[in-house]
Design an enzyme around this catalytic site. Structure first.
Site, PDB file in Angstrom:
ATOM      1  N   GLU A   9       7.303 -13.827  20.059  1.00  0.00           N
ATOM      2  CA  GLU A   9       7.884 -14.065  21.371  1.00  0.00           C
ATOM      3  C   GLU A   9       7.785 -15.536  21.778  1.00  0.00           C
ATOM      4  OE1 GLU A   9       5.938  -9.886  21.752  1.00  0.00           O
ATOM      5  OE2 GLU A   9       5.750 -11.706  20.526  1.00  0.00           O
ATOM      6  N   ASP A  45      -2.614  -0.926 -20.205  1.00  0.00           N
ATOM      7  CA  ASP A  45      -1.412  -1.750 -20.050  1.00  0.00           C
ATOM      8  C   ASP A  45      -1.673  -3.247 -19.945  1.00  0.00           C
ATOM      9  OD1 ASP A  45      -0.245   0.727 -19.931  1.00  0.00           O
ATOM     10  OD2 ASP A  45       0.251   0.638 -17.801  1.00  0.00           O
ATOM     11  N   ALA A  66       6.970   5.592 -11.445  1.00  0.00           N
ATOM     12  CA  ALA A  66       8.219   5.617 -12.202  1.00  0.00           C
ATOM     13  C   ALA A  66       8.160   6.790 -13.162  1.00  0.00           C
ATOM     14  CB  ALA A  66       8.419   4.311 -12.969  1.00  0.00           C
ATOM     15  N   CYS A 107       1.782 -12.570  25.412  1.00  0.00           N
ATOM     16  CA  CYS A 107       3.235 -12.731  25.285  1.00  0.00           C
ATOM     17  C   CYS A 107       3.975 -12.150  26.483  1.00  0.00           C
ATOM     18  CB  CYS A 107       3.720 -12.087  23.991  1.00  0.00           C
ATOM     19  SG  CYS A 107       3.157 -12.951  22.508  1.00  0.00           S
ATOM     20  N   THR A 134      -5.438   2.331 -16.192  1.00  0.00           N
ATOM     21  CA  THR A 134      -4.160   1.623 -16.297  1.00  0.00           C
ATOM     22  C   THR A 134      -4.371   0.210 -16.818  1.00  0.00           C
ATOM     23  OG1 THR A 134      -3.114   2.915 -14.555  1.00  0.00           O
ATOM     24  CG2 THR A 134      -2.224   0.713 -14.950  1.00  0.00           C
ATOM     25  N   ARG A 143       5.959  -5.152  -3.847  1.00  0.00           N
ATOM     26  CA  ARG A 143       4.708  -5.894  -3.985  1.00  0.00           C
ATOM     27  C   ARG A 143       4.659  -7.076  -3.024  1.00  0.00           C
ATOM     28  NH1 ARG A 143       3.784  -6.334 -10.587  1.00  0.00           N
ATOM     29  NH2 ARG A 143       3.497  -4.082 -10.986  1.00  0.00           N
ATOM     30  N   GLY A 156      -2.912   4.731 -12.472  1.00  0.00           N
ATOM     31  CA  GLY A 156      -2.146   5.720 -13.196  1.00  0.00           C
ATOM     32  C   GLY A 156      -2.251   7.119 -12.617  1.00  0.00           C
ATOM     33  N   ALA A 216      -4.490   9.566 -12.860  1.00  0.00           N
ATOM     34  CA  ALA A 216      -5.740  10.001 -12.225  1.00  0.00           C
ATOM     35  C   ALA A 216      -5.900   9.372 -10.841  1.00  0.00           C
ATOM     36  CB  ALA A 216      -6.934   9.639 -13.113  1.00  0.00           C
ATOM     37  N   ARG A 246       6.960 -11.122  -9.403  1.00  0.00           N
ATOM     38  CA  ARG A 246       7.591 -12.101 -10.285  1.00  0.00           C
ATOM     39  C   ARG A 246       9.073 -12.294  -9.966  1.00  0.00           C
ATOM     40  NH1 ARG A 246       3.989  -9.286 -13.302  1.00  0.00           N
ATOM     41  NH2 ARG A 246       5.491  -7.931 -14.369  1.00  0.00           N
TER      42      ARG A 246
END
Length: 353
Positions: free
Chosen positions: A46, A194, A148, A78, A190, A178, A291, A293, A201
């Site tokens: 504001e 991975d 996914a 404000c 995970t 993200r 992941g 779990a 990115r």
């Protein structure tokens, strides 16, 4: 108001403990002032919009995506700034559950003779500020579970590391998620499988990568993992239990890794207590990326507020890791709010009622 809401999205995930609010000052059909909560949370939207509008604010309408604040600090609230500017009308969207604000901001305006219209596109504004609203009302961040899925309901393959399930358009959407989150969270399984970076990115948005959090009860994070090696340049927290090795903790600490001391329950990190601790550090939004779990733990503890599922066109088949949730198995109490196609992929998003 729709334009003000779009403006507010600009600083999602960048305003610390304050919400990213948008404000537009409109006079004679023209926008004469714009403001969005500044990086770090101050100054508020504001005051920035009023400063840009200057004398043109007198007699104008202010569109604000959250009720103007009413509490005093070093600077006036404000609501009082809007009164002093001479605006004739204030249109608000979402209500603020903060006890210092709730209803008081509008009361200041009305007492000064300013016309107030509440609740315009309130649901759309609240959807973008869900993290702030959750931390204010539930004392924990808003939790989004993102997965996914392959066409046969798998989220990966045992022993295969990262498996590409969705296409490039979907992956770009995930990186945008993200960029708009305070925290991204995964389990140590995970990380071991991975070796992810857990950064944004997208070109031009790399500096909007969220804080990384790993559920790692025993402090097993590999010293040469991408996460450990980047801990000095981008904050990395390990949520560890009392059984974590002091030697491992010390070694990881030398790399810049930070720690969240957590309680454990039935052999796993106590998720509700962890979320309370994250809220206490000022984090409002948590994006859980896996992941299986970890996703299952958040679902079982009933702390998931938003479910985002990307479904690719191809199966994984034998050796696949079954998703803990499918579009057909969404828990009761969630409603579908978005559905889209990203290339060959389908996307669904549900929010808790």
């Amino acid at each position: 108001m729709a334009a003000a809401i779009r403006l507010s999205r600009r600083h999602l995930g960048l305003t610390s403990t304050n919400p990213s609010v948008g404000t537009l000052i409109v006079k004679d059909g023209l926008i004469v002032g714009r403001g969005v909560t500044a990086l770090g949370g101050r100054p508020h939207a504001e005051t920035q919009a009023l400063a840009e509008a200057g004398d043109a604010a007198r007699g104008a309408t202010a569109y604000v995506t959250l009720e103007p604040c009413a509490h005093h600090g070093r600077t006036p609230p404000c609501a009082e700034a809007l009164v002093a500017s001479g605006v004739a009308r204030v249109v608000g969207a979402a209500a603020d559950p903060d006890d210092r604000v709730s209803g008081r901001g509008y009361a200041i305006l009305r007492a000064a003779g300013v016309e107030v219209v509440e609740g315009v596109l309130a649901d759309k504004a609240a959807d973008l500020m869900a993290g702030y609203l959750a931390r204010s009302s539930k004392k924990r961040p808003e939790v989004t579970l993102k997965l996914a899925l392959s066409s046969d309901g798998m989220i990966g393959r045992h022993g295969a590391g990262q498996v590409q399930i969705s296409g490039g358009i979907s992956r770009a959407q995930v990186h945008l998620m993200r960029a708009e989150s305070d925290v991204i969270l995964v389990g140590i399984g995970t990380v071991e499988a991975d070796d992810p970076e857990l950064t944004c990115r997208l070109p031009g948005l790399e500096d909007r990568s969220p804080v990384r959090v790993v559920l790692d009860r025993e402090a097993k994070l590999p010293m040469m993992s991408k996460l450990a090696l980047s801990a000095r340049s981008l904050p990395l927290y390990l949520a560890v239990g009392p059984e974590a090795s002091p030697v491992r903790r010390s070694s990881l600490e030398m790399l810049g890794v930070r720690f969240l001391a957590t309680e454990t329950h039935q052999g796993r990190i106590a998720v509700p207590e962890l979320l309370e601790d994250l809220a206490g550090r000022g984090f409002s939004t948590v994006l859980v990326e896996g992941g299986a779990a970890t996703a299952r733990a958040f679902l079982e503890d009933g702390v998931v507020d938003r479910i985002s599922l990307f479904c690719g066109p191809n199966p994984i088949g034998d050796g696949g890791i079954r998703s803990p949730i499918m579009p057909e198995t969404i828990p009761d109490g969630f409603r579908l709010v978005r559905e889209a196609r990203y290339g060959l992929d389908r996307y669904w998003e549900w929010v808790r009622d």
